[in-house]
Every structure is written in C-alpha cells, then in structure tokens.
Design a protein around this motif. Structure first.
Motif, PDB file in Angstrom:
ATOM      1  N   SER A 105       1.402  23.826 -14.941  1.00  0.00           N
ATOM      2  CA  SER A 105       1.513  23.058 -16.324  1.00  0.00           C
ATOM      3  C   SER A 105       0.000  23.425 -17.060  1.00  0.00           C
ATOM      4  N   TYR A 106      -1.100  23.252 -16.075  1.00  0.00           N
ATOM      5  CA  TYR A 106      -2.420  23.201 -16.721  1.00  0.00           C
ATOM      6  C   TYR A 106      -2.818  24.441 -17.483  1.00  0.00           C
ATOM      7  N   GLU A 160      -1.516  23.876 -20.917  1.00  0.00           N
ATOM      8  CA  GLU A 160      -2.383  22.701 -21.599  1.00  0.00           C
ATOM      9  C   GLU A 160      -3.658  23.483 -22.167  1.00  0.00           C
ATOM     10  N   GLN A 211      -4.903  24.048 -26.007  1.00  0.00           N
ATOM     11  CA  GLN A 211      -6.362  23.656 -26.495  1.00  0.00           C
ATOM     12  C   GLN A 211      -7.235  24.862 -27.234  1.00  0.00           C
ATOM     13  N   GLU A 216     -13.277  20.746 -17.396  1.00  0.00           N
ATOM     14  CA  GLU A 216     -12.444  19.751 -16.722  1.00  0.00           C
ATOM     15  C   GLU A 216     -12.753  19.429 -15.195  1.00  0.00           C
ATOM     16  N   ARG A 242       0.566  19.292 -12.082  1.00  0.00           N
ATOM     17  CA  ARG A 242      -0.197  20.164 -12.815  1.00  0.00           C
ATOM     18  C   ARG A 242      -0.136  21.495 -12.124  1.00  0.00           C
TER      19      ARG A 242
END
Length: 553
Positions: A197-198, A201, A205, A236, A378
């Motif tokens: 899922s990252y 994300e 962004q 991150e 994630r």
C-alpha cells in the motif's frame, strides 16, 4: 583500583624488577588483567609471567615470584599468590577495590571511555536500504547494531562518520517509478515492480504535489514519479530511522557518482594501475588477480556502467575524504560481495586488511505466539521497522536487535519483549536502573547525600556482594573497549544483564538505607556511592546501545 589502573601497576612492577636486575626483559606495552572465574583466586589475575618467561630465560613461576615481590609492596594490593604454571592472582586492598565506585561516580558520563581507538578515522556505512520502500526488519537490525557500534567506536576514541548509501540510480529505481506510475493510473503494478500500500501512498503524494501530472506525456510522468518518489521515500526512511534514534552524518547519493564523472575517474585510475582490460565489448577489472572467483565487469558492452563500477568510485571517494578505514555492514544475502570488494580495494592500491572491513549480519524473524509474523500493513509480506517499533517499542527493539552477535540468526518474540517481567532482558536491565534511582530518591528524602568523594570510606565495602558489584563495575571500561575492537555491541548488552543481576543480589543482601530510627553511618554513605556507581554504568551502557535508562518504571 580499576583493571586499567591495575594493568599499569603490573607494568610498573615488571619495570621495577628489570631496573633492579631481577629480570632481563623488555617491559611489555600491554598486559592482560582479568577477573578469575573463581573469586577465591583473588580479585584479578594476570598471565604476564608466562609471557615473559621465554625472553627472561627463566621458569614462569620464578618470573612470577620476582614480579610478585614488586606488586606486594604496592599499597593498593593486599596479597599476590602464584598459581599453576605461573599465573599471578592479585587481591586488592579493600580501600583500593572500593574506590572503583568513587571513580565511576566521579567520571559520570565519561566512565567507560577509553582511547584504545584514538587516531582512527572510520567511515561506517550501514542500513543503506534501497529508496524503493520502507526500511524492513533486516535493515532495522543494521540500524540498531550499526548505531550501537558507532557509539562504541566513539566511546573508544575513534572518529566515526555514519553514512547511508542511497542506491538512487539504476534498474530498481526504474521499477519503482513504473510501479508509482501504474498505481497512479489505476493499473496493475508491473510483474517486476513493487507491491504494498505504500506505493499508492507515495503516488498520491506525488500527484498532490504535481497537479495535472497525469495529463502530461507518459515519459515525463515517469521522470517526475522517479524524482519525487525517491525524494518522498528517502524522507520517510530518514523519519523512521530518526524515530528509532538513528541519525546519519551523510546520506550519499549514487546518482552523484554518475553525474560528477567519478565513475569514469575510477575506471581511469584502475586502468592506469594495469588492472583493467576490454573483452567482448565490455570493460573489465581483473579482480581474479586479487583472490576473486571471477573478473568483474565495470562497463557493459552497451556503455552502461555496472553497480560494481559505482562501488569502485564510491570506495575511492571515501578514501579521498580522508577515512583510514571503510567499514560496511551488509545482510547475509550479500556474503558473496566480500571477495569482489576486497579485490577492488587491492586493485586500487590499498590493503584490504587495513582499509576495509565488511560485517555480515544474519536474518531476523518476528514471532507471535511462537509463530512467524510475516505480514505488514504497508508492505505485504515484509516486516518493517515501523511494525517492529509498534509491536514492542523502540527500547526493546534496539536492545533485542543489538543483544545477539550479528552472525547469528535471531528470533524476536513479541510476547517476551513486551512483558514487564525479569525474563524480558531490557526490562531486567532498565528495572535495575529504576530501582537504584528509587533508592537515591528515598535517600534524598531522608536528607542523605553522597557528599564529597574524598569523604567516602570505601574500605567499609567488605561484604562479598559488595565486592562482586565493585569488580563488575570495574570491568566496564574493558568491556567497552573489547566490544569496540571486536565490533560486538552484544557484549555490552550481556554485560549489563550480568551487572543488573549482581546489583539485585547485592541489594537483597546488603541494606542500603537506615530503617525507622536508625542513624545513617559511613557504611550507608559508602553503599549509596556503590548504588550511584552502578547506575552510572547501567546508564552509560544502555546509552551505548541507544536505549533509555528510566528512573521510574
């Protein structure tokens, strides 16, 4: 008298024996002083007589007797016995042993610091996870161990630069960018892409920062996802590491090697030294001349430099920055990398044994109820740094990962490391510090203070448990220096657990604070100093591991 001080005393005794003609040897630069396994054999033992017997041309026991004669005259030594083939068993005068507590408290944060690695300028590269996803549990082990090792090396006098190598060039970054592009368009991630899922994300962004991006030509979109995606992923990674208490001095970008011409300069230097040749349209480094199992390609037939070429340029860049030794920490899947890297160092004209050090670490498994935990919210099948911290906390995670030798595969049991019981190693050590903090607070409530160091009668610390604790405290500088030289932070953790146990046994056997209407005595003060000294060592040792020393639990 600490072990370090006793080593100097033993060397001085040898020198005195030489000066009066009792021995004809060269005074050793270093002597070994260790705690004997059996406390009945004294406080410390040394094998210096056995080492000097051959150059002295005398039996070891005769050499031992001549050194013992000098040692017995020292006011800090109560007795010296000769054991076995020529070991010297030394019992310190009670006041000399007791002063260890005073020395530890007086030194404070500096207790345990040595200069054994002074003058060494080291580049320590660790973690270096590709900026294509969050830090996984393998990289997390290197974060904990690498940071602890850096602290250890600095505590032992070395100058250390913590460095993270960003593999932000090459095929894996292309796959990362294509994965972001696919998700942004609602398509399936390519078969060789990155899942989890990252990815969604990060893509979201990028789109938020670049309105209208999906209306541009797709090759332009890909470049934006590549650039911004890597930037967001690196941010991150840095954030996760910082929350884990790990900070790097340098984040070095592989891309800069390509843009600066460093790769071409590296190949040219290796060519000048006669180790580069061309075959099958490619440029090769003759690493087999230096023990590698095969020669390595530097530039492929299509003109593209290889990862190995970047490695050559990166190593030369580190050396050009003035580092005496390059230390690299790698996972078990990189064990085959060692031979070729040593070969490149030798081809560059350096000594691999002097200028390079590669540490290989084994895998980490996360367990719950005895079963492996494999799923991340994630990252799909990968356990992340953030997952581990969420499961057991920063202190427990750092301690658990640093507690075992890196060449051992380890299992981290979530159930164990979240218990507030003595079978949880980090709780056991931290609780010892909190217990001492409570004693010192209670003492202050009674109006009792440590007072001046000169006023402490350390000779009153005669109980067996007090002596055990004093000897353990005295070992701390040696533990730190040997752990640094052996690149073994786990030795500090195991020592702290032994020290905590020694303190708990002392506390159970020796009353520290007066009860009821009892008056405080000089022994009360001496025992408070002993408690404070233990707290100093626990705090400093936990600090080396990057773990907190709570005053209340």
């Amino acid at each position: 008298m600490t072990p370090e001080q006793l080593r100097d005393v033993v060397r001085t005794a040898v020198a005195a024996a030489v000066d009066r003609g009792a021995l004809s040897v060269e005074v050793p630069g270093e002597v070994v002083v260790e705690r004997p396994k059996n406390p009945e054999h004294g406080d410390y033992a040394t094998n210096v007589a056995l080492r000097l017997a051959k150059p002295a041309g005398l039996p070891p026991r005769e050499v031992a007797e001549r050194i013992a004669e000098e040692l017995r005259a020292h006011p800090g030594i109560a007795s010296v016995d000769i054991a076995g083939p020529g070991f010297l068993n030394i019992t310190l005068a009670q006041g000399a042993l007791g002063r260890i507590a005073v020395q530890a408290v007086t030194a404070g944060e500096g207790y345990g610091h040595t200069a054994v690695l002074a003058g060494q300028k080291l580049n320590l590269e660790f973690v270096s996870a590709n900026p294509t996803g969050p830090v996984h549990i393998g990289g997390t082990r290197w974060a904990a161990v690498g940071d602890a090792l850096a602290r250890l090396l600095e505590t032992s006098g070395a100058e250390v630069t913590r460095e993270y190598y960003l593999n932000d060039a090459g095929a894996q970054i292309d796959r990362f960018a294509r994965s972001l592009l696919a998700v942004a368009h609602g398509r399936e991630v390519p078969a060789d892409g990155y899942a989890g899922s990252y990815i969604g994300e990060i893509a979201a962004q990028v789109l938020a920062a670049e309105p209208g991006l999906l209306d541009r030509p797709e090759d332009e979109q890909l470049q934006v996802f590549r650039k911004r995606g890597v930037e967001l992923m690196v941010a991150e990674i840095r954030s996760s590491l910082a929350a884990f208490g790990v900070h790097f001095d340098v984040f070095f970008s592989e891309t800069t090697l390509h843009q600066s011409g460093a790769l071409e300069k590296a190949v040219a230097r290796l060519r000048e030294q006669g180790h580069v040749y061309e075959a099958d349209g490619a440029v090769w480094l003759r690493t087999t001349d230096f023990g590698d199992d095969k020669d390595r390609v530097l530039v492929k037939a299509d003109g593209e430099p290889t990862y190995f070429a970047a490695d050559c340029a990166y190593y030369l860049d580190k050396r050009a920055r003035g580092f005496d030794r390059v230390v690299i920490m790698l996972g078990a899947d990189h064990s085959g990398y060692v031979g070729r890297y040593k070969a490149l160092v030798a081809a560059a004209g350096d000594d691999p044994d002097e200028h390079l050090e590669i540490l290989i670490g084994q895998l980490v498994n996360l367990l719950r109820n005895g079963e492996p935990v494999r799923m991340s919210k994630r990252a799909g099948t990968v356990v992340l740094l953030d997952d581990l911290v969420e499961a057991i906390g920063v202190d427990a995670a750092r301690y658990a990962l640093a507690r075992a030798s890196v060449d051992q595969q380890i299992d981290i049991d979530i159930d164990l490391w979240t218990r507030r019981t003595n079978d949880n190693p980090v709780f056991y050590v931290q609780y010892a510090h909190a217990r001492i903090s409570s004693v010192l607070r209670n003492a202050a409530d009674l109006g009792l203070a440590l007072g001046e160091a000169a006023d402490v009668d350390a000779s009153l610390l005669t109980h067996e448990r007090e002596n055990d604790l004093l000897r353990a405290i005295g070992e701390f500088p040696r533990v730190i220096s040997s752990a640094a030289e052996l690149r073994a932070p786990h030795r500090v953790a195991r020592y702290l657990e032994e020290l905590a146990g020694t303190y708990h046994r002392f506390y159970d056997a020796c009353r520290v604070l007066p009860r009821g209407d009892e008056e405080a005595t000089p022994l009360t003060t001496a025992r408070l100093w002993l408690c404070a000294a233990t707290a100093v060592v626990l705090r400093n040792g936990l600090g080396v591991l990057g773990v907190s020393a709570p005053e209340r639990m």
